[in-house]
Design an enzyme around this catalytic site. Sequence first.
Site, PDB file in Angstrom:
ATOM      1  N   HIS A 185      54.533 -77.331  59.554  1.00  0.00           N
ATOM      2  CA  HIS A 185      54.669 -78.790  59.706  1.00  0.00           C
ATOM      3  C   HIS A 185      53.704 -79.275  60.798  1.00  0.00           C
ATOM      4  CE1 HIS A 185      56.342 -82.741  60.532  1.00  0.00           C
ATOM      5  NE2 HIS A 185      56.952 -82.655  59.361  1.00  0.00           N
ATOM      6  N   GLU A 187      51.341 -83.472  53.484  1.00  0.00           N
ATOM      7  CA  GLU A 187      51.835 -84.474  54.414  1.00  0.00           C
ATOM      8  C   GLU A 187      50.688 -84.989  55.278  1.00  0.00           C
ATOM      9  OE1 GLU A 187      56.335 -84.127  54.992  1.00  0.00           O
ATOM     10  OE2 GLU A 187      55.381 -83.009  56.589  1.00  0.00           O
ATOM     11  N   SER A 232      56.687 -90.891  55.266  1.00  0.00           N
ATOM     12  CA  SER A 232      57.285 -92.220  55.094  1.00  0.00           C
ATOM     13  C   SER A 232      57.765 -92.498  53.665  1.00  0.00           C
ATOM     14  CB  SER A 232      56.316 -93.308  55.560  1.00  0.00           C
ATOM     15  OG  SER A 232      56.017 -93.136  56.940  1.00  0.00           O
ATOM     16  N   LYS A 260      64.711 -82.869  61.168  1.00  0.00           N
ATOM     17  CA  LYS A 260      64.025 -82.710  62.454  1.00  0.00           C
ATOM     18  C   LYS A 260      65.057 -82.488  63.575  1.00  0.00           C
ATOM     19  CE  LYS A 260      60.133 -85.205  60.605  1.00  0.00           C
ATOM     20  NZ  LYS A 260      58.960 -86.023  60.834  1.00  0.00           N
ATOM     21  N   ASN A 316      64.214 -83.396  55.742  1.00  0.00           N
ATOM     22  CA  ASN A 316      63.859 -82.696  56.977  1.00  0.00           C
ATOM     23  C   ASN A 316      64.467 -83.507  58.109  1.00  0.00           C
ATOM     24  OD1 ASN A 316      62.673 -81.588  59.220  1.00  0.00           O
ATOM     25  ND2 ASN A 316      60.578 -82.212  58.726  1.00  0.00           N
ATOM     26  N   GLY A 342      56.274 -90.543  59.813  1.00  0.00           N
ATOM     27  CA  GLY A 342      57.051 -91.294  60.794  1.00  0.00           C
ATOM     28  C   GLY A 342      56.390 -92.585  61.243  1.00  0.00           C
ATOM     29  N   GLU A 372      54.024 -81.343  63.074  1.00  0.00           N
ATOM     30  CA  GLU A 372      54.604 -81.433  64.420  1.00  0.00           C
ATOM     31  C   GLU A 372      54.593 -80.067  65.109  1.00  0.00           C
ATOM     32  OE1 GLU A 372      58.229 -83.415  63.215  1.00  0.00           O
ATOM     33  OE2 GLU A 372      57.057 -85.202  62.773  1.00  0.00           O
TER      34      GLU A 372
HETATM   35  P1  PGA Z   1      58.875 -89.089  57.564  1.00  0.00           P
HETATM   36  O1  PGA Z   1      58.664 -87.538  57.873  1.00  0.00           O
HETATM   37  O2  PGA Z   1      59.494 -89.177  56.186  1.00  0.00           O
HETATM   38  O3  PGA Z   1      59.791 -89.578  58.638  1.00  0.00           O
HETATM   39  O4  PGA Z   1      57.539 -89.733  57.607  1.00  0.00           O
HETATM   40  C1  PGA Z   1      58.231 -86.651  56.885  1.00  0.00           C
HETATM   41  C2  PGA Z   1      58.096 -85.263  57.458  1.00  0.00           C
HETATM   42  O5  PGA Z   1      57.669 -85.118  58.611  1.00  0.00           O
HETATM   43  O6  PGA Z   1      58.398 -84.266  56.780  1.00  0.00           O
END
Ligand code: PGA
Length: 249
Positions: free
Chosen positions: A95, A167, A213, A11, A9, A173, A97
């Site tokens: 997601h 998640e 992560s 982003k 992903n 992140g 976010e």
């Molecule tokens: P990350 O993000 O691996 O940077 O923690 C995962 C995600 O948001 O899908």
Amino acid sequence: MRKKLICGNWKMHTTIEEAMALTKSLLEGKSDAMTSEMAICVPFVSLHAVKSLLLNGEIALGAQNVHFEEKGAFTGEISPVMLESLGCKYVICGHSERREIFGETDAIVNRKVQAILAHHMTPILCVGEDLAQREAGKAVAVVEEQLKLDLQNISKEDLAASVIAYEPIWAIGTGKTATSEEAQEMCKSIREYIAKLYDQETADAVRILYGGSVKAANAKEILSQGDIDGALVGGASLSAADFLPIAEA
Ligand code: PGA
């Protein structure tokens, strides 16, 4: 037997040139012996250019969001018809976010899941609790409520072919990964809940990923858990050197 899916992903990262360069390095570095499926969810503006590099289908293409209507006066939005015509196989929805920053409710997420399926693409439905909810012992209840609402009116055949990504928000992140036991425990409980909502056959078929992560150093242990069918990878999907070892783990 569920095939493992390792999905990047990206982003809101990469220009078109950077997206093409990253795709080329993934194609060059990818080993033929890889048994898992690899997918990349790239920014909308790079979908077409990246697709032109993925013509033999070694890496599947995905989008990070979609609007639930097919067309109309929705300035700035991208429809499932457009994504289907671009050759997207996967679309991320729900997601955290999008839920937290853009106010997407479960009702909206549900409409997106339906729209993605109606256009012959596969939703990667993200669910997960925040830190306060986990500390209050509510993680399972929060995730079950999301699943119940997000999967309204989704048939068992459609769900069996879909992907769910667990998640935990506190692990996205942040560099803070759930332990493999925590990740396995929740993915198992999601599978049990799907068996309750649908049936065991559907629960056994649906792929459940872990995200938060994931990196080369922890991928092997996470991916070896019985109910974890792959990973949704943010930060570590932005370089071939970081992402390929996860896909090979
Ligand atoms: P990350 O993000 O691996 O940077 O923690 C995962 C995600 O948001 O899908």
